[in-house]
Design a protein around this motif. Structure first.
Motif, PDB file in Angstrom:
ATOM      1  N   THR A 100       0.830  -1.196   0.000  1.00  0.00           N
ATOM      2  CA  THR A 100       0.000   0.000   0.000  1.00  0.00           C
ATOM      3  C   THR A 100       0.872   1.257   0.000  1.00  0.00           C
ATOM      4  O   THR A 100       2.093   1.186  -0.152  1.00  0.00           O
ATOM      5  CB  THR A 100      -0.944  -0.011   1.206  1.00  0.00           C
ATOM      6  N   SER A 101       0.254   2.408   0.161  1.00  0.00           N
ATOM      7  CA  SER A 101       0.968   3.676   0.028  1.00  0.00           C
ATOM      8  C   SER A 101       2.035   3.844   1.115  1.00  0.00           C
ATOM      9  O   SER A 101       1.957   3.248   2.193  1.00  0.00           O
ATOM     10  CB  SER A 101      -0.029   4.837   0.112  1.00  0.00           C
ATOM     11  N   GLY A 102       3.011   4.684   0.808  1.00  0.00           N
ATOM     12  CA  GLY A 102       4.058   5.004   1.768  1.00  0.00           C
ATOM     13  C   GLY A 102       5.274   4.121   1.684  1.00  0.00           C
ATOM     14  O   GLY A 102       6.319   4.436   2.286  1.00  0.00           O
ATOM     15  N   ASN A 103       5.214   3.015   0.964  1.00  0.00           N
ATOM     16  CA  ASN A 103       6.412   2.189   0.789  1.00  0.00           C
ATOM     17  C   ASN A 103       7.396   2.892  -0.141  1.00  0.00           C
ATOM     18  O   ASN A 103       6.995   3.514  -1.131  1.00  0.00           O
ATOM     19  CB  ASN A 103       6.048   0.832   0.187  1.00  0.00           C
ATOM     20  N   ASN A 104       8.673   2.778   0.162  1.00  0.00           N
ATOM     21  CA  ASN A 104       9.719   3.329  -0.701  1.00  0.00           C
ATOM     22  C   ASN A 104      10.949   2.427  -0.613  1.00  0.00           C
ATOM     23  O   ASN A 104      11.599   2.358   0.420  1.00  0.00           O
ATOM     24  CB  ASN A 104      10.091   4.753  -0.277  1.00  0.00           C
ATOM     25  N   GLY A 105      11.226   1.727  -1.705  1.00  0.00           N
ATOM     26  CA  GLY A 105      12.394   0.858  -1.724  1.00  0.00           C
ATOM     27  C   GLY A 105      12.106  -0.535  -1.207  1.00  0.00           C
ATOM     28  O   GLY A 105      12.843  -1.062  -0.364  1.00  0.00           O
ATOM     29  N   VAL A 106      11.064  -1.182  -1.710  1.00  0.00           N
ATOM     30  CA  VAL A 106      10.725  -2.561  -1.327  1.00  0.00           C
ATOM     31  C   VAL A 106      11.162  -3.504  -2.438  1.00  0.00           C
ATOM     32  O   VAL A 106      10.852  -3.284  -3.615  1.00  0.00           O
ATOM     33  CB  VAL A 106       9.215  -2.717  -1.063  1.00  0.00           C
ATOM     34  N   THR A 107      11.886  -4.555  -2.073  1.00  0.00           N
ATOM     35  CA  THR A 107      12.314  -5.580  -3.029  1.00  0.00           C
ATOM     36  C   THR A 107      11.730  -6.929  -2.625  1.00  0.00           C
ATOM     37  O   THR A 107      11.845  -7.340  -1.467  1.00  0.00           O
ATOM     38  CB  THR A 107      13.849  -5.673  -3.082  1.00  0.00           C
ATOM     39  N   ILE A 108      11.112  -7.589  -3.582  1.00  0.00           N
ATOM     40  CA  ILE A 108      10.557  -8.933  -3.380  1.00  0.00           C
ATOM     41  C   ILE A 108      11.253  -9.852  -4.374  1.00  0.00           C
ATOM     42  O   ILE A 108      11.175  -9.628  -5.584  1.00  0.00           O
ATOM     43  CB  ILE A 108       9.038  -8.948  -3.614  1.00  0.00           C
ATOM     44  N   LYS A 109      11.948 -10.883  -3.915  1.00  0.00           N
ATOM     45  CA  LYS A 109      12.690 -11.735  -4.841  1.00  0.00           C
ATOM     46  C   LYS A 109      12.784 -13.173  -4.343  1.00  0.00           C
ATOM     47  O   LYS A 109      12.638 -13.473  -3.161  1.00  0.00           O
ATOM     48  CB  LYS A 109      14.097 -11.178  -5.066  1.00  0.00           C
ATOM     49  N   ASP A 110      13.014 -14.056  -5.303  1.00  0.00           N
ATOM     50  CA  ASP A 110      13.332 -15.463  -5.040  1.00  0.00           C
ATOM     51  C   ASP A 110      12.209 -16.216  -4.325  1.00  0.00           C
ATOM     52  O   ASP A 110      12.461 -17.032  -3.439  1.00  0.00           O
ATOM     53  CB  ASP A 110      14.639 -15.587  -4.241  1.00  0.00           C
ATOM     54  N   PHE A 111      10.958 -15.929  -4.706  1.00  0.00           N
ATOM     55  CA  PHE A 111       9.807 -16.649  -4.178  1.00  0.00           C
ATOM     56  C   PHE A 111       9.130 -17.453  -5.281  1.00  0.00           C
ATOM     57  O   PHE A 111       9.204 -17.113  -6.462  1.00  0.00           O
ATOM     58  CB  PHE A 111       8.747 -15.679  -3.633  1.00  0.00           C
ATOM     59  N   SER A 112       8.408 -18.500  -4.860  1.00  0.00           N
ATOM     60  CA  SER A 112       7.396 -19.117  -5.691  1.00  0.00           C
ATOM     61  C   SER A 112       6.059 -18.755  -5.065  1.00  0.00           C
ATOM     62  O   SER A 112       5.808 -19.065  -3.894  1.00  0.00           O
ATOM     63  CB  SER A 112       7.572 -20.631  -5.736  1.00  0.00           C
ATOM     64  N   MET A 113       5.213 -18.047  -5.825  1.00  0.00           N
ATOM     65  CA  MET A 113       3.898 -17.630  -5.324  1.00  0.00           C
ATOM     66  C   MET A 113       2.836 -18.438  -6.048  1.00  0.00           C
ATOM     67  O   MET A 113       2.760 -18.407  -7.279  1.00  0.00           O
ATOM     68  CB  MET A 113       3.684 -16.136  -5.578  1.00  0.00           C
ATOM     69  N   VAL A 114       2.011 -19.132  -5.276  1.00  0.00           N
ATOM     70  CA  VAL A 114       1.019 -20.038  -5.852  1.00  0.00           C
ATOM     71  C   VAL A 114      -0.359 -19.669  -5.319  1.00  0.00           C
ATOM     72  O   VAL A 114      -0.587 -19.677  -4.103  1.00  0.00           O
ATOM     73  CB  VAL A 114       1.336 -21.510  -5.517  1.00  0.00           C
ATOM     74  N   GLY A 115      -1.264 -19.334  -6.223  1.00  0.00           N
ATOM     75  CA  GLY A 115      -2.642 -19.052  -5.829  1.00  0.00           C
ATOM     76  C   GLY A 115      -3.447 -20.333  -5.712  1.00  0.00           C
ATOM     77  O   GLY A 115      -2.916 -21.447  -5.765  1.00  0.00           O
TER      78      GLY A 115
END
Length: 568
Positions: free
Chosen positions: A349-364
């Motif tokens: 959501t708002s206000g984030n600055n500099g977020v990194t998401i890596k090396d995941f497997s995301m399964v719905g």
């Protein structure tokens, strides 16, 4: 470069109302024939150049194994590339470029004289397999890893002295549909040099001798006529202009079957997710993860358990965080919620600055992955709902009801790269409202509606400076790319370049008034369709060039009510 259309065949025109959604058969393209050209190799210069580049690389643990060999860059004419490969410019490659493909059956070939050969390229989550054949013996190796690593030895084999034929073939696969090759290293180079296969030139009965060094791309003077026989390439009559290379160890080298070189990995460093948070997938841990993420200080790298599975009954939702890295470390995030936004895997959501998401497997939890189901399309892989400077890299997203990535609330500086959107119920990527977004070197095998979509819902939303670069796409049901949405919304500075589609056509629709500065160039499809397939209207500043699309009829491009148009 002009738009290129393969020759049309005579077929009846399909129902235009169904042309957008029809399934089209895959076509196969054949490799170009080969012949033999001798190329002189500069061993010292090549080896020194490679070692120097590797020392300057963050992935420099392979410098010792590659130095001393002759580097054949992907751009070299010594390598034969079939159709289906794209040149990708990237600073992580040895020479600044690499060749990448998502096309089943794409090949690269080389004939060389040497005792060892290595294939260098990046590894990534979307990395596919390659079948390497040397002198008729084949080995299958993978370019997949849990995170991105540049300049890796994907394959290494000791082949013994003499002349050898090397072929790399991409067999493709829905789970890992991307292969990139940076360079080939041969060591040591023998007097015959590298033998490169290309279309044979017309024979000349009386070739004029060429002094050595005058043109390294021409045959050596001791062998003026190329011969198709497999005999070693040695001049029948000795000449004083070539001195045989001395051999310190004359004992013959055995020729074992080629074996792959394992890719080294370095464990990530950071703050580990507490062991009290269940990593077996048995219980919901979404609230526990949210609390933990909100509790760490700015600048923290959070490391998930390697091989762990985290069950999420609702999204990992947070805002107002600065310089936070979520290092998946190969973990799986498995959604167990509903079909709306609160059940996304991540909701930033708002206000984030500099977020990194890596090396995941995301399964719905969509039971029909990659199939569009109207009304059940809100649970995404990553919903970037405001904020700035968000990077999503080296992830695999599958079985989500909505989009793999959605950008909304004028989020800016979003990057999605080196990842695989295995199956999305709606779009691979949707931009509702955002600025400065880059989608690059990703794979989208199966999208339920569109691969890429820009769709502001009202005049307060829009898109600016959005780039879709060097991606591969498979199937879709509505269009490859669309940029419509609300009339009066602002959409400008859109670039779609260097993408390859293997499961559908290039069908693109932009016809909502008005859009500005649209660039659609150098995209390729291997699937026939009935034109027009590139449909542009009400655009101020339009460039459409260099696209390749086989047609069964009609024209490739339709342009109306547009200004400052470049179309060739």
């Amino acid at each position: 470069m002009s738009n290129h259309v393969h020759s049309a065949s005579t077929t009846s025109r399909p129902d235009p109302n169904a042309s957008v959604r029809r399934e089209l058969a895959r076509t196969h393209q054949r490799s170009t024939p080969f012949a033999i050209i001798l190329v002189l190799a500069l061993v010292a210069a090549g080896g020194a150049g490679l070692a120097g580049q590797l020392r300057n690389s963050p992935d420099n643990n392979l410098a010792a194994s590659l130095s001393g060999g002759t580097v054949i860059q992907d751009s070299s004419s010594d390598l034969d590339w079939s159709s289906g490969w794209k040149t990708v410019r990237t600073s992580s490659a040895l020479g600044g470029t690499e060749r990448a493909t998502g096309l089943r059956g794409a090949t690269m070939s080389l004939t060389y004289s040497g005792t060892k050969v290595q294939i260098v390229g990046p590894t990534r989550r979307a990395g596919g397999k390659m079948i390497v054949t040397i002198d008729g013996k084949s080995t299958t190796v993978s370019s997949r890893s849990s995170s991105f690593h540049a300049r890796q030895v994907l394959f290494s084999a000791t082949t013994g002295s003499g002349t050898h034929d090397l072929t790399v073939r991409f067999p493709s696969g829905s789970n890992h549909p991307y292969l990139a090759i940076d360079a080939v290293v041969v060591s040591p180079i023998e007097p015959a040099g590298i033998v490169h296969h290309r279309r044979p030139p017309a024979p000349s009965p009386t070739p004029s001798p060429t002094p050595i060094g005058a043109d390294p791309t021409q045959p050596a003077p001791t062998d003026p006529v190329a011969t198709p026989t497999p005999a070693p390439i040695v001049a029948p009559t000795p000449t004083p202009t070539i001195t045989p290379m001395p051999t310190a160890t004359p004992a013959p080298t055995p020729t074992p079957a080629p074996t792959p070189t394992p890719v080294p990995t370095t464990p990530p460093v950071g703050t580990a997710v507490p062991s009290s948070i269940d990593a077996t997938g048995s219980t919901d841990v979404s609230s526990a993860l949210i609390n933990f993420i909100n509790g760490v200080p700015s600048g923290t790298t959070i490391v998930f358990k390697s091989g762990g599975t985290y069950r999420l009954d609702k999204a990992i939702k947070f805002g107002g965080r600065t310089n936070i890295t979520l290092e998946g470390n190969g973990a799986t995030l498995r959604g167990h919620g509903g079909v709306t936004e609160p059940s996304s895997i991540f909701w930033l959501t708002s206000g984030n600055n500099g977020v990194t998401i890596k090396d995941f497997s995301m399964v719905g939890n969509d039971p029909s992955p990659g199939v569009y189901q109207p009304g059940s399309e809100g649970a995404h892989g990553v919903l970037v709902d405001g904020g700035a400077n968000v990077t999503i890299a080296n992830v695999t997203i599958s079985a989500v009801w909505g989009d793999c990535v959605e950008v909304n609330s004028w989020a800016t500086g979003v990057v999605f790269r080196n990842s695989t959107c295995l199956s999305a119920g709606r779009q691979g990527v949707t931009i509702i409202s955002g600025r400065n977004v880059v989608i690059e070197q990703d794979a989208f095998p199966k999208s339920g509606y569109c691969t890429f979509d820009i769709e502001p819902n009202d005049t307060s939303e829009g898109a600016s400076n959005i780039s879709f670069l060097d991606n591969t796409a498979g199937t879709w049901s509505d269009a490859f790319f669309a940029a419509d949405g609300a009339t009066g919304s602002t959409v400008s500075g859109i670039t779609v370049t260097g993408n390859t589609i293997t499961g559908g056509t290039l069908l693109t629709v932009i016809d909502v008034s008005r859009r500005q500065n649209i660039v659609f160039t150098n995209n390729t499809s291997t699937v026939k369709g009935y034109g027009p397939l590139l449909r542009f209207a009400h655009i101020d500043g339009l460039t459409v060039t260099g696209n390749v699309q086989p047609l069964s009829g009609g024209s490739l491009v339709s342009i109306s009510d547009s200004t400052s148009v470049i179309s060739q």
